[in-house]
Motif scaffolding. Sequence first.
Motif, PDB file in Angstrom:
ATOM      1  N   ASP A  93       7.031   0.453   6.325  1.00  0.00           N
ATOM      2  CA  ASP A  93       8.190  -0.418   5.755  1.00  0.00           C
ATOM      3  C   ASP A  93       9.218   0.202   4.853  1.00  0.00           C
ATOM      4  OD1 ASP A  93       6.934  -3.180   6.897  1.00  0.00           O
ATOM      5  OD2 ASP A  93       5.383  -2.451   5.592  1.00  0.00           O
ATOM      6  N   ILE A  94       8.505   1.273   4.210  1.00  0.00           N
ATOM      7  CA  ILE A  94       9.517   1.923   3.420  1.00  0.00           C
ATOM      8  C   ILE A  94       9.154   3.333   3.356  1.00  0.00           C
ATOM      9  CG2 ILE A  94      10.248   2.287   1.089  1.00  0.00           C
ATOM     10  CD1 ILE A  94       9.549  -0.652   0.366  1.00  0.00           C
ATOM     11  N   LEU A  95      10.075   4.344   3.224  1.00  0.00           N
ATOM     12  CA  LEU A  95       9.680   5.940   3.409  1.00  0.00           C
ATOM     13  C   LEU A  95      10.254   6.359   2.527  1.00  0.00           C
ATOM     14  CD1 LEU A  95       8.520   8.034   5.298  1.00  0.00           C
ATOM     15  CD2 LEU A  95      10.868   8.112   6.308  1.00  0.00           C
ATOM     16  N   CYS A  96       9.498   7.510   1.726  1.00  0.00           N
ATOM     17  CA  CYS A  96      10.290   8.389   0.721  1.00  0.00           C
ATOM     18  C   CYS A  96      10.235   9.657   1.083  1.00  0.00           C
ATOM     19  CB  CYS A  96       8.981   8.291  -0.470  1.00  0.00           C
ATOM     20  SG  CYS A  96       8.874   6.708  -1.216  1.00  0.00           S
ATOM     21  N   LEU A  97      11.532  10.245   0.968  1.00  0.00           N
ATOM     22  CA  LEU A  97      11.854  11.499   1.258  1.00  0.00           C
ATOM     23  C   LEU A  97      12.334  12.386   0.156  1.00  0.00           C
ATOM     24  CD1 LEU A  97      13.854  10.819   4.678  1.00  0.00           C
ATOM     25  CD2 LEU A  97      11.295  11.428   4.339  1.00  0.00           C
ATOM     26  N   CYS A 134       5.236   4.847   2.803  1.00  0.00           N
ATOM     27  CA  CYS A 134       4.705   6.221   3.098  1.00  0.00           C
ATOM     28  C   CYS A 134       5.649   7.238   2.366  1.00  0.00           C
ATOM     29  CB  CYS A 134       4.767   6.732   4.593  1.00  0.00           C
ATOM     30  SG  CYS A 134       3.666   5.890   5.612  1.00  0.00           S
ATOM     31  N   ASP A 135       4.842   8.131   1.402  1.00  0.00           N
ATOM     32  CA  ASP A 135       5.232   9.191   0.719  1.00  0.00           C
ATOM     33  C   ASP A 135       5.473  10.426   1.437  1.00  0.00           C
ATOM     34  OD1 ASP A 135       6.048  10.950  -0.901  1.00  0.00           O
ATOM     35  OD2 ASP A 135       4.602  10.647  -2.464  1.00  0.00           O
ATOM     36  N   VAL A 150       0.846  -1.065  -0.021  1.00  0.00           N
ATOM     37  CA  VAL A 150       0.042  -0.025   0.037  1.00  0.00           C
ATOM     38  C   VAL A 150       0.784   1.208  -0.052  1.00  0.00           C
ATOM     39  CG1 VAL A 150      -1.819   1.575   1.372  1.00  0.00           C
ATOM     40  CG2 VAL A 150      -1.816  -1.197   1.141  1.00  0.00           C
ATOM     41  N   ILE A 151       0.742   2.153  -0.889  1.00  0.00           N
ATOM     42  CA  ILE A 151       1.450   3.305  -0.913  1.00  0.00           C
ATOM     43  C   ILE A 151       0.417   4.473  -0.726  1.00  0.00           C
ATOM     44  CG2 ILE A 151       1.196   3.483  -3.219  1.00  0.00           C
ATOM     45  CD1 ILE A 151       4.034   5.059  -3.230  1.00  0.00           C
ATOM     46  N   LEU A 152       0.765   5.470   0.252  1.00  0.00           N
ATOM     47  CA  LEU A 152      -0.067   6.832   0.483  1.00  0.00           C
ATOM     48  C   LEU A 152       0.824   7.830   0.832  1.00  0.00           C
ATOM     49  CD1 LEU A 152       0.112   6.406   3.825  1.00  0.00           C
ATOM     50  CD2 LEU A 152      -2.182   5.189   3.669  1.00  0.00           C
TER      51      LEU A 152
END
Length: 431
Positions: free
Chosen positions: A270-274, A246-247, A210-212
């Motif tokens: 689990d994965i974080l975008c910065l 999480c974006d 899931v990406i949000l």
Amino acid sequence: MSDKTLDLDFDKEHLWHPYTSMHSPLPCYGVLSASGCTLKLEHDRELIDGMSSWWACLFGYNVSELNDAAKNQIDKMAHVMFGGLTHEPAIELGKKLIQITPKELEKVFFCDSGSVSVEVALKMALQYWHAKGSPRSQFLSLRHAYHGDTFGAMSVTDPKGAMHELYHHFLTEQLFAPQPKIAFDDPWDESDLAPIAEMLSKHHANIAAVILEPIVQGAGGMFFYHPEYLKGVRALCDQYNVLLICDEIATGFGRTGKMFACEHAQISPDILCLGKALTGGYLSLAATLCTKHIATTISQGSAGVFMHGPTFMANPLACAIANANIEKLLSAPWLEKVAHISTQLKHYLTPCLTLENVASVRVLGAIGVVQVKQSINVAEVQKHFVEQGVWIRPFGKLIYIMPAYIIDDVSLKKLCDAIFFVVQKLQNSEK
């Protein structure tokens, strides 16, 4: 008095600006220099910047600490490939990011931009399940989501009635849950999670992640949803064994009143975008962080490596500036400053609710949004704002600001007063 001029005719004829037509381009205003929260234009005009250059300039322009970081690094090494080589700015930045992000995130992958950070996150999720021997091919996103302009990022951006609708048939088809309905400050109702829970129940075996956008849906409508929704999605991902991305490209580094928006729900992805504000607006740099489990699983898969490697990955100059930017953020009373900006935005923007053509006003952290009832003529409204001495770039039915954290009350009031003035002007012209 400055007599400098820019060749705006050449710009109009040859330079393609974002989200505009080359046949009849939106007007462009020439910037000669910038300092603090002020953009200096030709003919000695000045504008108060309410956009932080699309969320990026946390401390405004011409920041002495960031200037010094760039100057100190440039003579040592502007760039070196990150394949087989490393350097101090990248190591120090990695340490800082691991320190300030949720504790489960231990691995850092540097890349070029926010959109590429999303591409990396999607590839991580796909390669994770491939390495586990049970490949999954789809992602679950939210309606009104926006995750970037590259192809993978576009595929998880709402394709219906959005900026990427044109490309819909060329993109990998993903799953989209309805947009959350309950706003940030409204009473929580568990039923808001029912649609996404149903989709996960039905499709989880083929959903890689899931990406949000946590808490704030940005370019898709500037909607602030309830933290319990995010908390519930984290629980559902755990229940159905699906990764959560999480974006935080737009929301990170204090913008929402927390260092990262996922902290409003006290969850860790689990994965974080910065991206965006990572270098304070100086250079393009992004990062994708993940858990040790994901990194280990990928590394022990058949490929043995993660298959991605941008040329300018971990650019030393950008990393050095990012380090200085984060140090400035951590040493400043950013939490108190953002809280103060939030209070002032609520105070100064509330009068907009008295205008007939305003649908809603909402504020979260250092983000203020006025939603009008009719779509906005960007060129016309932009001209009105420039005449008021402010730089605010609306889209759709939204007029929003996210000023730099250094903005003073007088400048912030001028931004908000300009919004009231322009919206009122639009209302009067419609009668």
